[in-house]
Design a protein around this motif. Structure first.
Motif, mmCIF file in Angstrom:
data_model
loop_
_atom_site.group_PDB
_atom_site.id
_atom_site.type_symbol
_atom_site.label_atom_id
_atom_site.label_comp_id
_atom_site.label_asym_id
_atom_site.label_seq_id
_atom_site.Cartn_x
_atom_site.Cartn_y
_atom_site.Cartn_z
ATOM 1 N N GLU A 1 0.829 -1.203 0.000
ATOM 2 C CA GLU A 1 0.000 0.000 0.000
ATOM 3 C C GLU A 1 0.866 1.257 0.000
ATOM 4 O O GLU A 1 0.528 2.270 -0.635
ATOM 5 C CB GLU A 1 -0.933 -0.007 1.222
ATOM 6 C CG GLU A 1 -2.034 -1.059 1.161
ATOM 7 C CD GLU A 1 -2.874 -0.952 -0.100
ATOM 8 O OE1 GLU A 1 -3.292 0.183 -0.437
ATOM 9 O OE2 GLU A 1 -3.080 -1.985 -0.772
ATOM 10 N N TYR A 2 1.976 1.201 0.713
ATOM 11 C CA TYR A 2 2.909 2.328 0.791
ATOM 12 C C TYR A 2 3.497 2.629 -0.599
ATOM 13 O O TYR A 2 3.632 3.785 -0.999
ATOM 14 C CB TYR A 2 4.012 1.978 1.792
ATOM 15 C CG TYR A 2 4.952 3.104 2.150
ATOM 16 C CD1 TYR A 2 4.551 4.141 2.986
ATOM 17 C CD2 TYR A 2 6.265 3.112 1.660
ATOM 18 C CE1 TYR A 2 5.432 5.159 3.330
ATOM 19 C CE2 TYR A 2 7.143 4.118 1.998
ATOM 20 C CZ TYR A 2 6.724 5.144 2.834
ATOM 21 O OH TYR A 2 7.593 6.149 3.168
ATOM 22 N N ILE A 3 3.831 1.565 -1.339
ATOM 23 C CA ILE A 3 4.361 1.716 -2.697
ATOM 24 C C ILE A 3 3.324 2.385 -3.606
ATOM 25 O O ILE A 3 3.628 3.353 -4.317
ATOM 26 C CB ILE A 3 4.770 0.341 -3.276
ATOM 27 C CG1 ILE A 3 5.977 -0.214 -2.538
ATOM 28 C CG2 ILE A 3 5.056 0.443 -4.775
ATOM 29 C CD1 ILE A 3 6.302 -1.659 -2.864
ATOM 30 N N LYS A 4 2.107 1.881 -3.587
ATOM 31 C CA LYS A 4 1.042 2.431 -4.434
ATOM 32 C C LYS A 4 0.756 3.887 -4.096
ATOM 33 O O LYS A 4 0.553 4.720 -4.993
ATOM 34 C CB LYS A 4 -0.237 1.584 -4.273
ATOM 35 C CG LYS A 4 -0.133 0.182 -4.817
ATOM 36 C CD LYS A 4 -1.447 -0.551 -4.576
ATOM 37 C CE LYS A 4 -1.398 -1.985 -5.060
ATOM 38 N NZ LYS A 4 -2.667 -2.707 -4.801
ATOM 39 N N GLU A 5 0.748 4.171 -2.822
ATOM 40 C CA GLU A 5 0.467 5.533 -2.356
ATOM 41 C C GLU A 5 1.527 6.514 -2.864
ATOM 42 O O GLU A 5 1.209 7.600 -3.351
ATOM 43 C CB GLU A 5 0.420 5.532 -0.825
ATOM 44 C CG GLU A 5 0.221 6.894 -0.181
ATOM 45 C CD GLU A 5 0.384 6.811 1.335
ATOM 46 O OE1 GLU A 5 1.031 7.711 1.901
ATOM 47 O OE2 GLU A 5 -0.124 5.844 1.941
ATOM 48 N N GLU B 1 1.132 9.597 -5.542
ATOM 49 C CA GLU B 1 1.484 10.961 -5.130
ATOM 50 C C GLU B 1 2.754 11.467 -5.812
ATOM 51 O O GLU B 1 3.180 12.603 -5.588
ATOM 52 C CB GLU B 1 1.653 11.008 -3.608
ATOM 53 C CG GLU B 1 0.358 10.731 -2.845
ATOM 54 C CD GLU B 1 0.558 10.708 -1.339
ATOM 55 O OE1 GLU B 1 1.719 10.910 -0.888
ATOM 56 O OE2 GLU B 1 -0.426 10.497 -0.616
ATOM 57 N N LYS B 2 3.369 10.607 -6.640
ATOM 58 C CA LYS B 2 4.562 10.968 -7.414
ATOM 59 C C LYS B 2 5.700 11.473 -6.530
ATOM 60 O O LYS B 2 6.255 12.543 -6.752
ATOM 61 C CB LYS B 2 4.211 12.009 -8.483
ATOM 62 C CG LYS B 2 3.149 11.530 -9.459
ATOM 63 C CD LYS B 2 2.800 12.594 -10.478
ATOM 64 C CE LYS B 2 1.734 12.077 -11.434
ATOM 65 N NZ LYS B 2 1.337 13.101 -12.429
ATOM 66 N N LYS B 3 6.020 10.680 -5.531
ATOM 67 C CA LYS B 3 7.114 11.067 -4.645
ATOM 68 C C LYS B 3 7.923 9.835 -4.255
ATOM 69 O O LYS B 3 7.413 8.711 -4.232
ATOM 70 C CB LYS B 3 6.580 11.777 -3.405
ATOM 71 C CG LYS B 3 5.677 10.947 -2.510
ATOM 72 C CD LYS B 3 5.201 11.784 -1.331
ATOM 73 C CE LYS B 3 4.394 10.945 -0.338
ATOM 74 N NZ LYS B 3 3.905 11.745 0.796
ATOM 75 N N PRO B 4 9.204 10.040 -3.944
ATOM 76 C CA PRO B 4 10.064 8.902 -3.591
ATOM 77 C C PRO B 4 9.681 8.298 -2.242
ATOM 78 O O PRO B 4 9.097 8.966 -1.394
ATOM 79 C CB PRO B 4 11.462 9.521 -3.533
ATOM 80 C CG PRO B 4 11.229 10.971 -3.284
ATOM 81 C CD PRO B 4 9.933 11.312 -3.952
ATOM 82 N N PHE C 1 2.060 -0.946 -11.143
ATOM 83 C CA PHE C 1 0.948 -0.079 -10.718
ATOM 84 C C PHE C 1 0.899 1.241 -11.491
ATOM 85 O O PHE C 1 0.094 2.112 -11.185
ATOM 86 C CB PHE C 1 1.058 0.202 -9.219
ATOM 87 C CG PHE C 1 1.414 -1.032 -8.414
ATOM 88 C CD1 PHE C 1 0.542 -2.115 -8.369
ATOM 89 C CD2 PHE C 1 2.635 -1.139 -7.763
ATOM 90 C CE1 PHE C 1 0.883 -3.268 -7.679
ATOM 91 C CE2 PHE C 1 2.977 -2.279 -7.063
ATOM 92 C CZ PHE C 1 2.093 -3.345 -7.004
ATOM 93 N N VAL C 2 1.742 1.353 -12.530
ATOM 94 C CA VAL C 2 1.820 2.599 -13.301
ATOM 95 C C VAL C 2 0.473 2.936 -13.952
ATOM 96 O O VAL C 2 0.081 4.099 -14.025
ATOM 97 C CB VAL C 2 2.934 2.487 -14.387
ATOM 98 C CG1 VAL C 2 2.766 3.570 -15.436
ATOM 99 C CG2 VAL C 2 4.298 2.629 -13.728
ATOM 100 N N PHE C 3 -0.250 1.925 -14.425
ATOM 101 C CA PHE C 3 -1.496 2.178 -15.149
ATOM 102 C C PHE C 3 -2.746 1.887 -14.315
ATOM 103 O O PHE C 3 -3.847 1.798 -14.847
ATOM 104 C CB PHE C 3 -1.523 1.360 -16.448
ATOM 105 C CG PHE C 3 -0.421 1.741 -17.398
ATOM 106 C CD1 PHE C 3 -0.463 2.928 -18.101
ATOM 107 C CD2 PHE C 3 0.677 0.909 -17.586
ATOM 108 C CE1 PHE C 3 0.545 3.290 -18.962
ATOM 109 C CE2 PHE C 3 1.702 1.250 -18.450
ATOM 110 C CZ PHE C 3 1.642 2.441 -19.138
ATOM 111 N N ASP C 4 -2.577 1.759 -13.005
ATOM 112 C CA ASP C 4 -3.739 1.524 -12.131
ATOM 113 C C ASP C 4 -4.605 2.788 -12.065
ATOM 114 O O ASP C 4 -4.111 3.905 -12.085
ATOM 115 C CB ASP C 4 -3.262 1.176 -10.722
ATOM 116 C CG ASP C 4 -2.828 -0.295 -10.640
ATOM 117 O OD1 ASP C 4 -2.887 -0.975 -11.659
ATOM 118 O OD2 ASP C 4 -2.403 -0.722 -9.546
#
Length: 452
Positions: free
Chosen positions: A164-168, A172-175, A449-452
């Motif tokens: 979930e942390y990865i998807k979030e 949000e487009k942040k590292p 998850f790029v196209f989710d």
């Protein structure tokens, strides 16, 4: 039990078809089709029967010879499997349907009868040869099943919170926080080495994350694939076998494409068309074709004589590429986990991205441009994806980098030529999320998850 995404799609089938279509689950051998079908029968029906045509009794196979009296047909199945069938509450599973095509032909009549639901599973091995004498039923809904994907692997390894942390962070487009980025990369590399064959994944976890335990399972599957090629490819099994065994060698080269002259002198793609189709259709391998002109769509400009052949499962590629002694002597797993393997690491990363793209339900395309002046390719884009729009076509070029040190010259040249058609250019690399101008640089664990 590994939780599989296809289960949700199967529920949709059950809720929407109302007995009007059987479900045909297609996929490579040993990816868990039978397991998920049986689990579905246990959980979603009052009773179920699984007929495995690898070992079905003569009594069962003979009952398909005459289905004019379906009462007797169902009675035979019920008695042979000692299972009571309940109207509209029972599921009948035809496992390894390609072994007994006659059963598939009866689906038309069984579905029309309407008493029970039906799931067929097939590995697609030899399915083309085995359906020549039957009428393919239109009362089927086909569903492709792939190896365990990264999200399923993460869940099985009890890493839902990190997932979930990865998807979030991608949304949000942040590292990511450095600690979590390192953990996610560690898990991705584990997945890359183990692969998505369920037996290998289970062996890895049950044996305290032991790569060697997973490797044993993978080598058994590779042996099974070799046997299937001998039995099923028939007229051209030697050519299929030659391509299959040479996949690691092709992917180890700079261009990674198939060079037929290395298999057979004067070989042509017309001669190898059926063997390549067989490998692709069996889902053992994934074919990636060059697109000559991405401006007007990929399929329209597909170059069928310029093709890469990736393994359908990256874990199997690792075991096919290296024997057990090489893995131990070279400390292969340690080198990859420590990002110190220079040779072959690129092909493993690239194969994994190809596997992820196919699991998204997308076709594989790449692009290269040859420079007469430089006598080599001066543009190489590993993968091309699109928004699949006919009115406002946009593409997403992806370059895959296995090292933290790299250049983006090739992607820059590609953007100069096709910039107006590019939605977002991507680089997949082992480093954290980073946006460099309009280029988005993502770690491989974010790619699914790029196209989710």
């Amino acid at each position: 039990m590994i939780s599989r995404k296809i289960y949700g799609k199967m529920l949709e089938w059950k809720d929407t078809v109302h007995g009007t279509k059987a479900l045909l689950i297609e996929g490579a051998r040993r990816i868990g089709k039978s397991t998920v079908a049986e689990e579905f029968g246990k959980k979603e029906y009052k009773s179920y029967v699984i007929i495995d045509f690898n070992k079905a009794s003569r009594k069962i196979t003979e009952c398909f010879d005459d289905i004019t009296n379906l009462d007797i047909f169902f009675q035979t199945i019920s008695l042979e499997y000692n299972t009571r069938l309940y109207e509209r509450e029972s599921l009948i599973i035809f496992d390894e349907i390609q072994k007994f095509p006659k059963a598939r032909e009866t689906i038309k009549y069984l579905v029309a009868d309407g008493r029970y639901d039906y799931i067929e599973t097939g590995s697609l091995m030899s399915i083309q040869e085995n359906v020549e004498s039957i009428t393919i039923p239109s009362e089927e809904r086909k569903m492709k099943m792939f190896p365990v994907d990264f999200e399923e692997f993460m869940s099985y390894m009890d890493e839902e919170l990190l997932l979930e942390y990865i998807k979030e962070h991608l949304k949000e487009k942040k590292p990511m926080d450095l600690k979590f980025h390192q953990k996610a990369m560690h898990l991705f590399k584990e997945y890359m080495l183990v692969g998505g064959m369920p037996q290998a994944v289970v062996a890895f976890k049950k044996n305290s994350r032991d790569f060697a335990a997973a490797d044993i399972e993978k080598r058994d599957i590779i042996s099974l694939y070799r046997d299937d090629i001998k039995k099923s490819a028939k007229r051209y099994n030697s050519r299929v076998s030659a391509i299959f065994e040479n996949i690691p060698a092709y992917l180890s080269t700079h261009e990674k494409r198939i060079i037929l002259s290395e298999i057979e002198s004067n070989a042509t793609f017309a001669k190898y068309d059926d063997p390549l189709f067989w490998l692709d259709d069996s889902m053992i391998c994934n074919l990636c074709y060059k697109c000559n002109d991405p401006n007007v769509g990929f399929a329209l400009n597909k170059n069928e004589s310029y093709v890469k052949c990736y393994m359908g499962d990256t874990g199997l590629l690792v075991s096919l590429a290296f024997n057990e002694n090489e893995i131990m002597e070279q400390q292969l797993y340690k080198q990859i986990m420590d990002e110190r393997l220079s040779l072959n690491q690129g092909m493993i990363y690239e194969n994994m991205i190809s596997q992820m793209i196919v699991a998204m339900g997308k076709k594989l395309y790449f692009y290269t441009r040859y420079s007469e002046e430089k006598h080599r390719n001066d543009i190489e884009i590993d993968f091309l994806l699109s928004n699949e729009s006919k009115m406002n076509f946009k593409m997403y070029p992806f370059e895959v980098k296995s090292s933290k040190n790299y250049s983006a010259i090739s992607l820059g040249r590609f953007r100069e030529i096709y910039g107006k058609k590019i939605a977002v250019p991507y680089i997949i690399h082992p480093k954290n999320y980073y946006k460099d101008g309009d280029i988005v640089k993502i770690p491989p664990y974010m790619f699914p998850f790029v196209f989710d």
